[in-house]
Design an enzyme around this catalytic site. Structure first.
Site, PDB file in Angstrom:
ATOM      1  N   SER A   1       1.220  12.548 -15.896  1.00 45.82           N
ATOM      2  CA  SER A   1       0.063  12.466 -16.783  1.00 45.82           C
ATOM      3  C   SER A   1      -0.029  13.728 -17.620  1.00 45.82           C
ATOM      4  O   SER A   1       0.499  14.789 -17.242  1.00 45.82           O
ATOM      5  CB  SER A   1      -1.219  12.312 -15.947  1.00 45.82           C
ATOM      6  OG  SER A   1      -2.375  12.526 -16.716  1.00 45.82           O
TER       7      SER A   1
ATOM      8  N   LYS B   1      -1.134  14.861 -10.111  1.00 40.29           N
ATOM      9  CA  LYS B   1      -0.114  14.667 -11.131  1.00 40.29           C
ATOM     10  C   LYS B   1       0.770  15.906 -11.287  1.00 40.29           C
ATOM     11  O   LYS B   1       1.945  15.797 -11.660  1.00 40.29           O
ATOM     12  CB  LYS B   1      -0.756  14.270 -12.462  1.00 40.29           C
ATOM     13  CG  LYS B   1      -1.431  12.893 -12.417  1.00 40.29           C
ATOM     14  CD  LYS B   1      -0.459  11.795 -11.960  1.00 40.29           C
ATOM     15  CE  LYS B   1      -1.089  10.417 -11.922  1.00 40.29           C
ATOM     16  NZ  LYS B   1      -0.144   9.362 -11.501  1.00 40.29           N
TER      17      LYS B   1
ATOM     18  N   TYR C   1      -7.266  14.451  -9.258  1.00 42.47           N
ATOM     19  CA  TYR C   1      -6.316  13.632 -10.009  1.00 42.47           C
ATOM     20  C   TYR C   1      -5.292  14.520 -10.711  1.00 42.47           C
ATOM     21  O   TYR C   1      -4.078  14.277 -10.638  1.00 42.47           O
ATOM     22  CB  TYR C   1      -7.053  12.767 -11.035  1.00 42.47           C
ATOM     23  CG  TYR C   1      -6.128  11.951 -11.914  1.00 42.47           C
ATOM     24  CD1 TYR C   1      -5.569  10.770 -11.448  1.00 42.47           C
ATOM     25  CD2 TYR C   1      -5.806  12.371 -13.201  1.00 42.47           C
ATOM     26  CE1 TYR C   1      -4.713  10.016 -12.241  1.00 42.47           C
ATOM     27  CE2 TYR C   1      -4.955  11.633 -14.001  1.00 42.47           C
ATOM     28  CZ  TYR C   1      -4.412  10.461 -13.522  1.00 42.47           C
ATOM     29  OH  TYR C   1      -3.563   9.734 -14.308  1.00 42.47           O
TER      30      TYR C   1
ATOM     31  N   ASP D   1       0.885  -1.162   0.000  1.00 46.62           N
ATOM     32  CA  ASP D   1       0.000   0.000   0.000  1.00 46.62           C
ATOM     33  C   ASP D   1       0.922   1.210   0.000  1.00 46.62           C
ATOM     34  O   ASP D   1       1.578   1.516   0.995  1.00 46.62           O
ATOM     35  CB  ASP D   1      -0.878  -0.006   1.252  1.00 46.62           C
ATOM     36  CG  ASP D   1      -1.760   1.235   1.369  1.00 46.62           C
ATOM     37  OD1 ASP D   1      -1.586   2.186   0.568  1.00 46.62           O
ATOM     38  OD2 ASP D   1      -2.613   1.267   2.276  1.00 46.62           O
TER      39      ASP D   1
END
Length: 258
Positions: free
Chosen positions: A135, A152, A148, A56
Site C-alpha cells: 500500500s 503494510k 494498517y 482464513d
C-alpha cells in the site's frame, strides 16, 4: 501445464477484479476467501476454469488445505497473489486493541503463511511469481491508520527479503502499492488522508498492474515495488529523495482532519 493463479481474499473488491482479469487471460483461477459462499458465486459466474474455496489466511492449516485442493485441480501453481486484508481507521487509542491485533494477524501473518505454505508448489513450476498487496501507506506511517500502515510496512519488508532470498529458485516476489481504491474497505473510513487525497483508483487498475507484472519479461522487470496511480508514484519518488522532516511535514498536511 495451464497457467494458474491463486488469489486470497478473492471474493470481492480487488481480489475479484484480479480473478476476472486473469480468467479472461486464460488462467485457471483459484478464488479463495473467508466467505466461501461469495467466492463460489464468483467462480460460478466465471466458468469451469475457476475454483472456489474457503481460506482464513491467518490459519496456516487452511492455507495447506487450500493449496493442495487448488493444485490438484489446476495441475500446479504459477502465481500466488496475497490480496486478503482488512483495515480499521480512526484514532489509535479509540480503536479496540483486538482490532489492531486482527489487522496484524490477517495483513501480516496472512502473507507470511501464504508465502511459506506455497513455496513447495511454486518451486515445482517452470514460471512462478508472488504478488503481495502492499500500500501507499507503506511509504510513510499514516495517522489514523497506524496498525494498517504498520502491517503494510511488514508486507513491504517481507517482499524485499523474499525477492532476494528466492532468486535461487527463480521466483520473483513483488508487491503493488496502491493508494486508496474504490472498495468496501474504504467506505466510511475515518482518516484525514482519504478526505484530503481522495479515491482515484478502481480495483481494475490494481488488477491490470498485477497482470503487467506477471507478463513482464527479463530486464523490463527490475523493481520489487510498483506504486499504482500517479499520486502514489509521486509520493514514492519524493519519499526517496526528500529529507525525513519534509516527508513528515507532507504527511502532517495530507492527514490533517478538518
Amino acid at each position: 501445464m495451464s497457467r494458474t493463479i491463486l488469489i486470497s481474499g478473492a471474493a470481492q473488491g480487488i481480489g475479484a477484479a484480479i480473478a476476472r482479469l486473469f480468467y479472461q487471460q486464460g488462467y485457471k483461477v483459484g478464488i479463495y476467501d473467508i466467505n466461501e459462499t461469495l467466492a463460489q458465486t464468483l467462480a460460478d459466474q466465471l466458468g469451469s476454469n475457476a475454483r472456489a474455496g474457503k481460506l482464513d489466511v491467518s490459519d496456516y492449516s487452511q492455507w495447506q488445505v487450500a493449496l493442495e485442493d487448488f493444485t490438484l485441480w489446476a495441475g500446479g501453481l504459477n502465481i500466488l497473489v496475497n490480496n486478503a486484508g482488512i483495515l480499521y481507521s480512526g484514532d489509535f487509542e479509540k480503536t479496540d486493541i483486538n482490532a489492531h491485533h486482527r489487522t496484524i494477524n490477517i495483513n501480516v501473518n496472512g502473507v507470511l503463511n501464504g508465502c511459506h505454505a506455497a513455496l513447495p508448489y511454486l518451486k515445482k513450476a517452470q514460471f512462478a511469481r508472488v504478488i503481495n498487496l502492499s500500500s501507499a501507506s507503506a511509504i510513510y506511517g499514516q495517522a489514523d491508520l497506524v496498525s494498517y500502515s504498520a502491517s503494510k510496512f511488514a508486507v513491504r519488508g517481507m517482499t524485499e527479503g523474499l525477492d532476494i532470498e528466492w532468486k535461487k529458485y527463480g521466483i520473483r516476489v513483488l508487491d503493488v502499492m496502491p493508494l486508496f481504491v474504490q472498495t468496501a474497505m474504504v467506505k466510511d473510513m475515518d482518516a484525514g488522508a482519504i478526505k484530503n487525497i481522495g479515491i482515484d483508483l478502481s480495483p481494475k487498475d490494481v488488477a491490470q498492474q498485477i497482470l503487467n507484472l506477471v507478463n513482464a519479461k527479463g530486464t523490463i522487470l527490475t523493481n520489487t515495488h510498483t506504486p499504482v496511480g500517479i499520486k502514489t508514484k509521486i509520493m514514492f519518488k519524493l519519499s526517496s529523495i526528500s529529507p525525513q522532516f519534509i516527508n513528515r511535514f507532507t504527511n502532517l498536511i495530507l492527514t490533517k482532519k478538518s
